[in-house]
Design a protein around this motif. Sequence first.
Motif, PDB file in Angstrom:
ATOM      1  N   GLY A  26       0.821  -1.202   0.000  1.00  0.00           N
ATOM      2  CA  GLY A  26       0.000   0.000   0.000  1.00  0.00           C
ATOM      3  C   GLY A  26       0.854   1.251   0.000  1.00  0.00           C
ATOM      4  O   GLY A  26       1.890   1.305  -0.665  1.00  0.00           O
ATOM      5  N   PHE A  27       0.397   2.242   0.764  1.00  0.00           N
ATOM      6  CA  PHE A  27       1.075   3.536   0.834  1.00  0.00           C
ATOM      7  C   PHE A  27       1.532   3.843   2.242  1.00  0.00           C
ATOM      8  O   PHE A  27       0.752   3.714   3.195  1.00  0.00           O
ATOM      9  CB  PHE A  27       0.137   4.680   0.431  1.00  0.00           C
ATOM     10  N   LEU A  28       2.757   4.303   2.357  1.00  0.00           N
ATOM     11  CA  LEU A  28       3.207   5.022   3.536  1.00  0.00           C
ATOM     12  C   LEU A  28       3.060   6.488   3.146  1.00  0.00           C
ATOM     13  O   LEU A  28       3.639   6.917   2.147  1.00  0.00           O
ATOM     14  CB  LEU A  28       4.661   4.712   3.873  1.00  0.00           C
ATOM     15  N   ILE A  49      -5.242  10.675  -3.542  1.00  0.00           N
ATOM     16  CA  ILE A  49      -4.456   9.547  -3.017  1.00  0.00           C
ATOM     17  C   ILE A  49      -5.131   8.216  -3.330  1.00  0.00           C
ATOM     18  O   ILE A  49      -4.491   7.303  -3.849  1.00  0.00           O
ATOM     19  CB  ILE A  49      -4.226   9.706  -1.498  1.00  0.00           C
ATOM     20  N   VAL A  50      -6.406   8.077  -3.029  1.00  0.00           N
ATOM     21  CA  VAL A  50      -7.053   6.774  -3.222  1.00  0.00           C
ATOM     22  C   VAL A  50      -7.276   6.437  -4.694  1.00  0.00           C
ATOM     23  O   VAL A  50      -7.485   5.271  -5.026  1.00  0.00           O
ATOM     24  CB  VAL A  50      -8.379   6.640  -2.424  1.00  0.00           C
ATOM     25  N   ILE A  66      -4.850   2.140  -5.252  1.00  0.00           N
ATOM     26  CA  ILE A  66      -4.806   1.414  -3.985  1.00  0.00           C
ATOM     27  C   ILE A  66      -6.146   0.721  -3.728  1.00  0.00           C
ATOM     28  O   ILE A  66      -6.184  -0.366  -3.153  1.00  0.00           O
ATOM     29  CB  ILE A  66      -4.398   2.341  -2.821  1.00  0.00           C
ATOM     30  N   GLN A  67      -7.231   1.335  -4.195  1.00  0.00           N
ATOM     31  CA  GLN A  67      -8.546   0.701  -4.072  1.00  0.00           C
ATOM     32  C   GLN A  67      -8.607  -0.572  -4.914  1.00  0.00           C
ATOM     33  O   GLN A  67      -9.157  -1.578  -4.471  1.00  0.00           O
ATOM     34  CB  GLN A  67      -9.652   1.667  -4.512  1.00  0.00           C
ATOM     35  N   ASP A  68      -8.062  -0.512  -6.128  1.00  0.00           N
ATOM     36  CA  ASP A  68      -8.098  -1.659  -7.041  1.00  0.00           C
ATOM     37  C   ASP A  68      -7.377  -2.873  -6.469  1.00  0.00           C
ATOM     38  O   ASP A  68      -7.781  -4.005  -6.714  1.00  0.00           O
ATOM     39  CB  ASP A  68      -7.458  -1.314  -8.395  1.00  0.00           C
ATOM     40  N   ILE A  69      -6.276  -2.634  -5.733  1.00  0.00           N
ATOM     41  CA  ILE A  69      -5.494  -3.762  -5.218  1.00  0.00           C
ATOM     42  C   ILE A  69      -5.870  -4.141  -3.781  1.00  0.00           C
ATOM     43  O   ILE A  69      -5.306  -5.074  -3.215  1.00  0.00           O
ATOM     44  CB  ILE A  69      -3.977  -3.497  -5.301  1.00  0.00           C
TER      45      ILE A  69
END
Length: 152
Positions: A26-28, A49-50, A66-69
């Motif tokens: 994901g994201f930091l 971001i999302v 990030i939503q897709d994964i």
Amino acid sequence: MRAVIQRVTHASCTVDNQITGIIEDGFLILLGVEDEDAKEDMEWLANKIVNLRIFSDENGLMNKSIQDIGGNILLISQFTLFAQTKKGNRPSFIRAAKPEKAKPMYQEMAHLLSRLLDKQVQLGIFGADMKIDLRNDGPVTIIMNTKDKDNF
């Protein structure tokens, strides 16, 4: 509002030898709040971001969000993103919002991102001496500034 968004395969935050947040894939996000920031800045940034498509698809192209994964977020407050280094060698942080403004905005950003992702965002501890461990994937790192929306 400024954000440094790092695509990671692992990230964690430790305060006083206790893990406060840990994610895989994901994201930091390092988030800095400025005195001029408003709710509109936060909403714009959270939506960007999302929806950022910087995760690889089946062809190895950065086409997934990030939503897709089904990815995760570790959100860390970072007032030093507003360091001014023009004069001398000691940075000034005068543009960073005071804790009484920055902390509620940081917490609201966490709630907003959690709602948009439909999962809990992991956190550091606002104002604490945090130790961040990460494995940057790519590396892919994106810097966003809500005061410069035309370039993002």
